[in-house]
Design a protein around this motif. Structure first.
Motif, PDB file in Angstrom:
ATOM      1  N   THR A   8       0.837  -1.209   0.000  1.00  0.00           N
ATOM      2  CA  THR A   8       0.000   0.000   0.000  1.00  0.00           C
ATOM      3  C   THR A   8       0.871   1.257   0.000  1.00  0.00           C
ATOM      4  OG1 THR A   8      -1.728  -1.179   1.225  1.00  0.00           O
ATOM      5  CG2 THR A   8      -1.841   1.227   1.213  1.00  0.00           C
ATOM      6  N   THR A  24      -1.638   0.381  -6.734  1.00  0.00           N
ATOM      7  CA  THR A  24      -2.259   1.249  -5.730  1.00  0.00           C
ATOM      8  C   THR A  24      -3.389   0.536  -4.999  1.00  0.00           C
ATOM      9  OG1 THR A  24      -3.832   2.180  -7.332  1.00  0.00           O
ATOM     10  CG2 THR A  24      -1.722   3.319  -7.054  1.00  0.00           C
ATOM     11  N   VAL A  47      -3.729  -5.516  -3.415  1.00  0.00           N
ATOM     12  CA  VAL A  47      -3.994  -5.799  -2.001  1.00  0.00           C
ATOM     13  C   VAL A  47      -5.246  -6.662  -1.805  1.00  0.00           C
ATOM     14  CG1 VAL A  47      -4.598  -4.728   0.220  1.00  0.00           C
ATOM     15  CG2 VAL A  47      -2.708  -3.813  -1.140  1.00  0.00           C
ATOM     16  N   ALA A  71      -1.308   6.441   3.546  1.00  0.00           N
ATOM     17  CA  ALA A  71      -1.266   5.005   3.257  1.00  0.00           C
ATOM     18  C   ALA A  71      -1.634   4.193   4.492  1.00  0.00           C
ATOM     19  CB  ALA A  71       0.120   4.602   2.749  1.00  0.00           C
ATOM     20  N   VAL A 125      -4.529   1.363   5.602  1.00  0.00           N
ATOM     21  CA  VAL A 125      -4.137   0.059   6.140  1.00  0.00           C
ATOM     22  C   VAL A 125      -4.759  -0.157   7.519  1.00  0.00           C
ATOM     23  CG1 VAL A 125      -2.188  -1.324   6.970  1.00  0.00           C
ATOM     24  CG2 VAL A 125      -2.004  -0.069   4.824  1.00  0.00           C
TER      25      VAL A 125
END
Length: 426
Positions: A61, A106, A152, A273, A277
């Motif tokens: 990320t 991304t 992700v 970021a 997360v």
């Protein structure tokens, strides 16, 4: 859980209570009513923290956010345009490939629309492409890369499936491999269509000088996919190690070599970021705790029995699953949908002999096009805001792309080998 409690949670959702708070409330109430110590929720977070693979999520990320803050998108578009601009519909194919690559790193389709839209839409308009075509292409291709490593959502699905331990084991490597052919199928179908629609467009001659200049300009970003995928599939890196190498490489390139992200700006990029997360991990930990309660209460087994009493064959179940996931994709972001629905759907799907890896690709493929499914697909509103166009115009603009990608989703759903052939070779 009583009907009154369920209604209370629905009211909280309608009042826009944060998702993690609703999941936490459901888990805590469930454990409390069952007489289970509430420390079970904390234990889930501890168990989650022990998973080495979890390190890959913040690292990938962070790398993606760094790329989005630099001029990597501009260099990527210039490179693909120099190499493919001579083809019929070449610039449209450039847009598809650039968006897929950018979203894979991304992990967020909205970021891709914002970052690449300002570059691609004016360039395509200048090249003679129609306004609705340009808007539809960028809006829909903003989510194309979700099936490509190191996306992700692929990692997150593998983490959830591993924690559930239902059916065949699922690894991150399996998910990375499983997404390759379905992702390429989507790109291929869209590429064929954009070439056909724009077959009358004037072509630009291929220039070795321009291609060489574009290659030199992007020389530091070109090795990135080879470092990630080559390191993982040759066995040189574990996934978490590949994530660390990727984050370090991007940091050195964008901050140290290109100097497009200043040291002063770097803490802000890190913060943005890690906020994402943190939200993912909080929801994931609470969701796994809630899932354990549901499993202890036999909810997945009861759901499977109820569904099986009405749906006896696998084909019908898959049809309804696609419809459900498309609707879900319009209402929830992909991370929330994964942590909330996969624990419920995976045990049911395995009851119909659907491989967990195949289910993961079906899930993500549907969520991918759910982003721009009318009336409330998130990408439609992001694009409307970004390009200052009415949402109704974007509905019309995205319709041909939606039909093509829906066809691809049906092929992915009913052709399991497309998802399972590469993992079986690994």
């Amino acid at each position: 859980m009583t009907t009154l409690t369920s209604l209370g949670l629905i009211v909280l959702a309608l009042l826009r209570t944060p998702l993690f708070a609703i999941i936490a409330a459901a888990a805590l109430l469930g454990f409390y009513r069952s007489g289970i110590d509430l420390t079970a929720v904390v234990i889930e977070f501890y168990r989650l923290a022990e998973m080495p693979i979890l390190l890959a999520i913040p690292l990938f990320t962070f790398a993606g956010y760094l790329l989005s803050e630099s001029r990597a998108a501009v260099r990527l578009v210039h490179l693909t345009q120099a190499l493919l601009g001579w083809m019929p519909g070449g610039l449209a194919i450039v847009a598809l490939l650039a968006c897929a690559f950018f979203t894979a790193f991304t992990g967020a389709s909205g970021v891709t629309i914002v970052a690449l839209g300002a570059l691609l839409v004016p360039a395509m308009a200048q090249a003679g492409y129609g306004e609705n075509f340009n808007l539809g292409l960028v809006t829909t291709s903003g989510s194309l890369g979700l099936l490509f490593a190191p996306s992700v959502p692929l990692i997150l699905y593998a983490v959830i499936a591993q924690q559930l331990g239902v059916g065949e084991p699922v690894t991150v490597d399996d998910m990375f491999l499983a997404g390759v052919l379905p992702g390429l199928l989507m790109l291929a179908l869209l590429s064929v269509w954009v070439v056909w629609v724009n077959r009358g467009q004037p072509l630009r001659a291929f220039s070795r000088t321009e291609a060489g200049a574009a290659l030199w300009e992007a020389r530091w970003e070109i090795p990135l996919p080879f470092i990630v995928l080559g390191g993982i599939y040759t066995g040189y890196f574990a996934v978490s190690e590949a994530a660390a190498v990727t984050a370090l490489y991007v940091l050195i390139v964008e901050v140290g070599i290109y100097r497009e992200v200043s040291l002063r700006k770097l803490p802000g990029v890190m913060r943005d970021a890690m906020v994402l997360v943190g939200a993912i991990l909080i929801i994931l930990g609470l969701s796994l705790a809630s899932t354990n309660y549901l499993i202890d209460a036999g909810v997945p087994a009861k759901l499977f029995a109820m569904i099986q009493s009405h749906i006896s064959d696998r084909l019908t179940f898959l049809i309804l699953l696609n419809i459900f996931l498309l609707v879900l994709g319009t209402m929830l972001d992909i991370f929330s949908a994964l942590v909330i629905m996969v624990p419920l759907l995976l045990p049911i799907a395995t009851g119909y002999n659907i491989h967990p890896v195949h289910l993961g690709i079906i899930f993500l493929a549907n969520m991918q096009i759910g982003y721009f499914t009318p009336p409330v697909g998130m990408n439609l509103f992001i694009a409307s805001y970004r390009f200052k166009k009415p949402v109704m115009q974007l509905y019309r603009a995205t319709l041909p792309f939606f039909i093509i990608l829906l066809l691809a989703v049906l092929m992915i759903t009913y052709w399991p080998g497309l998802s399972l052939s590469l993992p079986s070779l690994g």
